[in-house]
Design an enzyme around this catalytic site. Structure first.
Site, PDB file in Angstrom:
ATOM      1  N   ASP A   1       0.859  -1.185   0.000  1.00  0.00           N
ATOM      2  CA  ASP A   1       0.000   0.000   0.000  1.00  0.00           C
ATOM      3  C   ASP A   1       0.893   1.232   0.000  1.00  0.00           C
ATOM      4  O   ASP A   1       1.949   1.234   0.621  1.00  0.00           O
ATOM      5  CB  ASP A   1      -0.932   0.027   1.224  1.00  0.00           C
ATOM      6  CG  ASP A   1      -2.192   0.841   0.944  1.00  0.00           C
ATOM      7  OD1 ASP A   1      -3.297   0.281   1.053  1.00  0.00           O
ATOM      8  OD2 ASP A   1      -2.074   2.040   0.601  1.00  0.00           O
TER       9      ASP A   1
ATOM     10  N   CYS B   1     -15.482   4.331  -2.563  1.00  0.00           N
ATOM     11  CA  CYS B   1     -16.109   4.349  -1.245  1.00  0.00           C
ATOM     12  C   CYS B   1     -16.267   5.768  -0.712  1.00  0.00           C
ATOM     13  O   CYS B   1     -17.185   6.070   0.042  1.00  0.00           O
ATOM     14  CB  CYS B   1     -15.284   3.520  -0.261  1.00  0.00           C
ATOM     15  SG  CYS B   1     -15.358   1.762  -0.606  1.00  0.00           S
TER      16      CYS B   1
ATOM     17  N   CYS C   1     -20.682  22.290  -4.041  1.00  0.00           N
ATOM     18  CA  CYS C   1     -20.862  20.856  -3.819  1.00  0.00           C
ATOM     19  C   CYS C   1     -19.776  20.408  -2.852  1.00  0.00           C
ATOM     20  O   CYS C   1     -19.234  21.211  -2.115  1.00  0.00           O
ATOM     21  CB  CYS C   1     -20.821  20.080  -5.134  1.00  0.00           C
ATOM     22  SG  CYS C   1     -19.228  20.143  -5.945  1.00  0.00           S
TER      23      CYS C   1
END
Lengths: 465, 124
Positions: free
Chosen positions: A128, A254, A420
């Site tokens: 990662d 996600c 937004c």
């Protein structure tokens, strides 16, 4: 950019050391029983406790034939799985020799890593390149609050080592790409795809096919999860099922779609289970099968996928892909799950958060339309904003509502601002509504960087999600 | 033709994911089409019980897709359909099996078939 870096953290392998010493003692004991007269042995065993057992069992059979290769500690630790029919000592020994690479130290990678370590997989690698963020902790359960800002692969290694110090852990703090994937993957027997983006999934698939490694693929979003095993036991690869990547605008991460932590948790555990089964020689239940998990309905559905495709460009009869390609280009999206920043409007149609703050302080009449979904508006919003979700900005009812608001503005230079979350949909909203409001002599602009920029540039107490 | 009501509009700015479980009925006999995962495209509705109208042509999935586009999808059909097929990233299942095993677009839908559109997930 820090560039590519690889750090290896190897815990001192006390277990292995202990085993080596144990087997040495065993060997010496055996020699003793062979070459030393019994009377002398009895004497020795009285004076030296460690030889006592050897002396007493020696008369029956050599201890090597009585005990498995597992140490006493191993036997105690893994006893509940050792007594499992179909798994047993043989399974445990295979697990110990196995190496599993987990790509992605997130919501899938955390549970997968910890269960593999608990079960006694010999070597676990974790890839990662991200660092721990507070918004990860609800699902990426091996990272800690105090670890925010530190590399994810490292915090997984720490958690794994403290659960099972006999596991060899390797942290690969790299962004896996075409030029380094094969080098990392080739060091492992089984690969777990716990990534969060399409480009990485194609990259892993291709590398695993080229290197002949099974790929255990999991994914999760919102309340749903999916699991399948590619390139194993004659089954299909990812490209057999998905020859072309999805259009980038149809892919939800996600961060934008949301996810309940237990959902990737469930899938990650199942990935660990498949890895354990494959490592122990039990095969997999998901080669050519896809598991669909719906957490909201509490349903698991296992469906049959097509078999390995002869026409597959990678694993078919006449493959055209023989080495790794440029996956960012192939997928039209970068190998991360970060939302990209769009530049759809001219600068004159955009306002910075600072400029908007000034305008508010000047009490300049305007209309502020927040185009985020109501769930996000409920988290935090700017005062005096009206909410028109982006998905509804073209809805005639909403357009009429906006027209009414605008007509109530009493100045000549009617100004409407759109905001937004990050400044992408606000630009899209301006583009969609300009033609519909053209007759109102109104200026439509968006606020750069959205609510997130407001929190970073103007009001640092404002929440960021 | 019966379609279970309950169609809402697309939920948010996130990309819709496709998964619908629909029940199809033929000639008054109940069939089953099901949407498991495409609910944002299909207005948050997971399941449709539909009765397809009688037709001279066989109800292949190809024709069914056209029908779905005209009757169930209200907006942004390009997120579901590309050319004559589903867009890349959507898996079509007939009775829990990959449609490729049954002839894909050319498969003739049978009464009581359960057809699902699954959007492949990528998050983790």
């Amino acid at each position: 950019m820090m560039g590519l870096q690889e750090e290896e953290f190897q815990m001192p392998n006390f277990k292995q050391l202990l085993e080596e010493k144990d087997s040495e003692i065993m060997r010496l004991k055996t020699l003793l029983t062979k070459y030393v007269p019994k009377s002398e042995l009895d004497q020795m065993s009285n004076s030296h406790p460690s030889t006592k057992i050897a002396a007493s069992t020696a008369t029956l059979e050599s201890p090597e034939n009585l005990c498995s290769q597992l140490s006493k500690e191993d036997v105690a630790r893994y006893s509940r799985q050792l007594i499992l029919p179909d798994f047993g000592v043989g399974g445990q020994q295979k697990l110990k020799k196995a190496s599993v690479l987990i790509v992605g130290a997130g919501g899938l990678g955390c549970p997968a890593a910890i269960y593999l370590a608990a079960a006694g997989v010999g070597t676990i690698g974790v890839v990662d390149y991200d660092s721990v963020e507070l918004s990860n902790l609800h699902r990426q359960i091996l990272h800690k609050e105090h670890g925010v800002g530190t590399p994810k692969s490292l915090s997984i290694i720490l958690a794994v080592s403290s659960l099972n110090s006999s596991v060899k852990c390797v942290s690969h703090h790299v962004l896996l790409k075409s030029n380094n994937a094969e080098e990392v993957i080739s060091q492992y027997d089984i690969i777990i795809d716990a990534t969060d983006n399409v480009a990485s999934r194609y990259l892993l698939n291709d590398a695993c096919v080229l290197l002949k490694k099974p790929l255990i693929s999991g994914s999760a979003l919102r309340f749903e999860g999916q699991l399948t095993v590619y390139n194993f036991d004659g089954g299909p690869c990812y490209r057999c099922i998905h020859p072309s990547p999805p259009p980038p605008e149809t892919v939800t991460n996600c961060s934008d779609g949301g996810v309940l932590g237990v959902v990737p948790g469930t899938i990650g555990c199942l990935q660990a289970l498949e890895a354990i089964k494959i490592a122990a020689g039990l095969g997999s239940s998901f080669s050519g099968k896809l598991l669909l998990f719906d957490g909201k309905e509490g349903s698991f559905r296992k469906i049959t996928l097509r078999s390995k495709q002869k026409t597959c460009s990678l694993c078919g009869d006449n493959p055209v892909i023989s080495k790794l390609i440029d996956y960012e280009q192939f997928c039209g999206a970068s190998p991360t799950d970060k939302t990209e920043t769009l530049h759809l409007l001219d600068d004159c149609s955009r306002l910075t958060c600072q400029e908007y703050k000034q305008l508010k302080e000047d009490s300049s009449p305007h209309l502020l339309i927040d185009v985020r979904p109501p769930e996000e508006v409920a988290i935090c919003r700017l005062p005096n904003s009206v909410n028109v979700p982006f998905s509804k900005v073209e809805d005639p009812i909403e357009v009429e509502k906006i027209r009414n608001y605008i007509q109530k503005l009493d100045n000549k230079n009617k100004q409407v601002f759109f905001i937004c979350r990050r400044g992408n949909n606000s630009q899209r909203a301006v583009q969609l509504l300009e033609p519909k409001l053209a007759d109102l002599n109104v200026i439509l602009r968006d606020i750069r960087g959205g609510i997130q920029a407001w929190a970073e540039e103007v009001d640092t107490a404002f929440p960021i999600y | 033709m019966e379609i279970t009501p309950g169609i809402e509009s697309m939920a948010n700015n996130a990309a819709p994911y496709v998964g619908m479980s629909t029940t199809v009925s033929f000639n008054g006999k109940s069939g089953n089409i099901s949407s498991g995962g495409a609910e944002l495209l299909f207005n948050n509705k997971k399941k449709f019980d539909v009765m397809l109208p009688s037709s001279d042509k066989p109800w292949t999935i190809k024709n069914l897709l056209k029908w779905i586009k005209d009757n169930l999808l209200e907006e942004r059909p390009e997120l579901f359909i590309q050319k004559d097929s589903v867009r890349p990233g959507i898996l079509v299942l007939v009775n829990d099996a990959d449609w490729e095993l049954l002839g894909a677009l050319e498969y003739e839908v049978q009464p009581n078939d359960r057809i699902m559109f699954i959007s492949t997930l990528h998050g983790g």
